[in-house]
Design an enzyme around this catalytic site. Structure first.
Site, mmCIF file in Angstrom:
data_model
loop_
_atom_site.group_PDB
_atom_site.id
_atom_site.type_symbol
_atom_site.label_atom_id
_atom_site.label_comp_id
_atom_site.label_asym_id
_atom_site.label_seq_id
_atom_site.Cartn_x
_atom_site.Cartn_y
_atom_site.Cartn_z
ATOM 1 N N SER A 9 37.011 41.039 44.947
ATOM 2 C CA SER A 9 37.268 41.255 43.518
ATOM 3 C C SER A 9 37.924 42.622 43.324
ATOM 4 O O SER A 9 37.334 43.667 43.605
ATOM 5 C CB SER A 9 35.963 41.189 42.733
ATOM 6 N N HIS A 33 40.713 37.966 43.950
ATOM 7 C CA HIS A 33 39.965 37.588 42.749
ATOM 8 C C HIS A 33 40.223 38.650 41.682
ATOM 9 O O HIS A 33 39.957 39.838 41.885
ATOM 10 C CB HIS A 33 38.479 37.490 43.080
ATOM 11 N N ASP A 35 39.514 39.794 37.815
ATOM 12 C CA ASP A 35 38.593 39.604 36.692
ATOM 13 C C ASP A 35 39.200 40.104 35.400
ATOM 14 O O ASP A 35 39.443 41.302 35.246
ATOM 15 C CB ASP A 35 37.296 40.382 36.966
ATOM 16 N N MET A 37 38.634 40.678 31.494
ATOM 17 C CA MET A 37 37.566 40.796 30.476
ATOM 18 C C MET A 37 38.164 41.338 29.187
ATOM 19 O O MET A 37 38.975 42.265 29.228
ATOM 20 C CB MET A 37 36.504 41.783 30.969
ATOM 21 N N HIS A 66 40.065 35.032 37.037
ATOM 22 C CA HIS A 66 38.790 34.640 36.413
ATOM 23 C C HIS A 66 38.797 35.173 34.985
ATOM 24 O O HIS A 66 38.650 36.371 34.762
ATOM 25 C CB HIS A 66 37.651 35.243 37.257
ATOM 26 N N MET A 68 37.377 35.971 31.601
ATOM 27 C CA MET A 68 36.151 36.162 30.822
ATOM 28 C C MET A 68 36.594 36.561 29.426
ATOM 29 O O MET A 68 36.435 37.708 28.994
ATOM 30 C CB MET A 68 35.297 37.255 31.482
ATOM 31 N N MET A 138 28.538 31.701 38.394
ATOM 32 C CA MET A 138 28.231 33.132 38.305
ATOM 33 C C MET A 138 26.815 33.359 38.839
ATOM 34 O O MET A 138 25.866 32.686 38.420
ATOM 35 C CB MET A 138 28.299 33.624 36.850
ATOM 36 N N GLY A 143 30.688 40.234 33.397
ATOM 37 C CA GLY A 143 30.959 41.438 32.609
ATOM 38 C C GLY A 143 31.042 42.715 33.420
ATOM 39 O O GLY A 143 31.791 43.617 33.062
ATOM 40 N N PHE A 144 30.284 42.779 34.513
ATOM 41 C CA PHE A 144 30.260 44.027 35.275
ATOM 42 C C PHE A 144 30.156 43.745 36.764
ATOM 43 O O PHE A 144 29.455 42.804 37.160
ATOM 44 C CB PHE A 144 29.062 44.901 34.847
ATOM 45 N N ASP A 177 30.114 34.081 42.483
ATOM 46 C CA ASP A 177 30.623 35.393 42.067
ATOM 47 C C ASP A 177 29.504 36.248 41.498
ATOM 48 O O ASP A 177 28.906 35.893 40.483
ATOM 49 C CB ASP A 177 31.718 35.146 41.008
ATOM 50 N N GLY A 199 33.005 42.054 45.324
ATOM 51 C CA GLY A 199 33.678 43.281 44.884
ATOM 52 C C GLY A 199 33.141 44.469 45.637
ATOM 53 O O GLY A 199 33.736 44.937 46.618
HETATM 54 C C1 DX5 Z 1 31.688 40.093 37.171
HETATM 55 C C2 DX5 Z 1 32.918 39.675 37.939
HETATM 56 C C3 DX5 Z 1 32.809 39.763 39.411
HETATM 57 C C4 DX5 Z 1 32.517 41.139 39.953
HETATM 58 C C5 DX5 Z 1 31.839 40.984 41.279
HETATM 59 O O1 DX5 Z 1 31.861 39.757 35.835
HETATM 60 O O2 DX5 Z 1 33.251 38.332 37.645
HETATM 61 O O3 DX5 Z 1 33.929 39.202 40.041
HETATM 62 O O4 DX5 Z 1 33.648 41.936 40.085
HETATM 63 O O5 DX5 Z 1 31.461 42.234 41.700
HETATM 64 P P1 DX5 Z 1 30.294 42.454 42.752
HETATM 65 O O6 DX5 Z 1 30.670 41.723 43.992
HETATM 66 O O7 DX5 Z 1 30.289 43.927 42.915
HETATM 67 O O8 DX5 Z 1 29.029 41.911 42.141
HETATM 68 ZN ZN ZN Z 2 34.859 37.295 38.820
#
Ligand code: DX5
Ligand code: ZN
Length: 217
Positions: A9, A33, A35, A37, A66, A68, A138, A143-144, A177, A199
């Site tokens: 990610s 990947h 993300d 948001m 992805h 969000m 998920m 979100g984070f 994820d 990530g």
């Molecule tokens: C969260 C994201 C993930 C995130 C994963 O909302 O969709 O893709 O970046 O990060 P890690 O692997 O650090 O949990």
């Molecule tokens: Zn993601």
């Protein structure tokens, strides 16, 4: 045996040295990947088209966007044009519009995935399993980055896997994820996931190549 794919990610990448982290994915992983948001569907804002387009210029592996965001149908085409070959949207953001969003993604020649957060019953997406090219479960709340893996996600992966088998589509990939890394990769693979998003476990590792190879099991 299903091939395991690792999807780092970019949210956890070093944005001052993004090219270095893009090269890590090109050399050792399988999928980018990305993300997206919007600060409304999730309480955070990540990055948008300029970053996706910059990654696309150097990416030798497919880009998985992805979303969000609310109203995902508004932005699907722009992400396809930016180079995405997989786009996923949250069921919670689309609900009964989900089949139309899937059709729209397909009309752009892109693989379509449906995503659910940990508090959304897995059965809610069962009606769409005949249509999608992948499902994203998920294993943290979207979100984070950097959150802890929610163990109940394993049963949710297994339930989607079982339903895919029941409808005669056993090979459709399940992506997972959130909080995934070398320590729990074998558990998520055992439950039925074949695309592992990571990530922090990749980009915060002292040796990202080794972390990726350990996740393949
Ligand atoms: C969260 C994201 C993930 C995130 C994963 O909302 O969709 O893709 O970046 O990060 P890690 O692997 O650090 O949990
Ligand atoms: Zn993601």
């Amino acid at each position: 045996m299903t091939e395991i794919q690792i999807a780092p990610s970019i949210l956890a990448a070093d944005f001052l040295h993004l090219e270095k982290d893009v090269e890590i994915v090109n050399s050792y992983a399988d999928i980018f990947h990305l993300d997206i948001m919007d600060g409304t569907f999730v309480p955070n804002i990540s990055f948008g088209f300029p970053v996706v387009e910059a990654v696309a210029k150097k990416a030798l592996k497919p880009m998985d966007v992805h979303l969000m965001i609310v109203n995902p149908e508004k932005y699907v085409e722009r992400f396809a044009k930016a180079g995405a070959s997989m786009i996923s949207f949250h069921y919670e953001a689309a609900r009964e519009k989900s089949p139309a969003v899937i059709d729209l993604i397909h009309s752009l020649g892109v693989k379509a995935g449906i995503v659910i957060n940990p508090d959304c019953p897995v059965e809610s997406i069962f009606p769409y399993l005949p249509m999608v090219d992948f499902v994203l479960i998920m294993s943290v709340f979207a979100g984070f980055g950097g959150q802890k893996f929610i163990p109940e996600s394993l049963e949710r992966i297994a339930a989607v896997k079982a339903e895919f088998e029941r409808i005669g589509r056993p090979d459709v990939p399940i992506e997972v994820d959130g909080g995934v890394g070398p320590e729990n990769a074998s558990l998520v693979i055992g439950a039925g996931a074949s695309i592992l998003v990571a990530g922090s476990a990749v980009f915060k590792a002292t040796n990202p190549a080794e972390a990726i190879s350990r996740m393949r099991g």
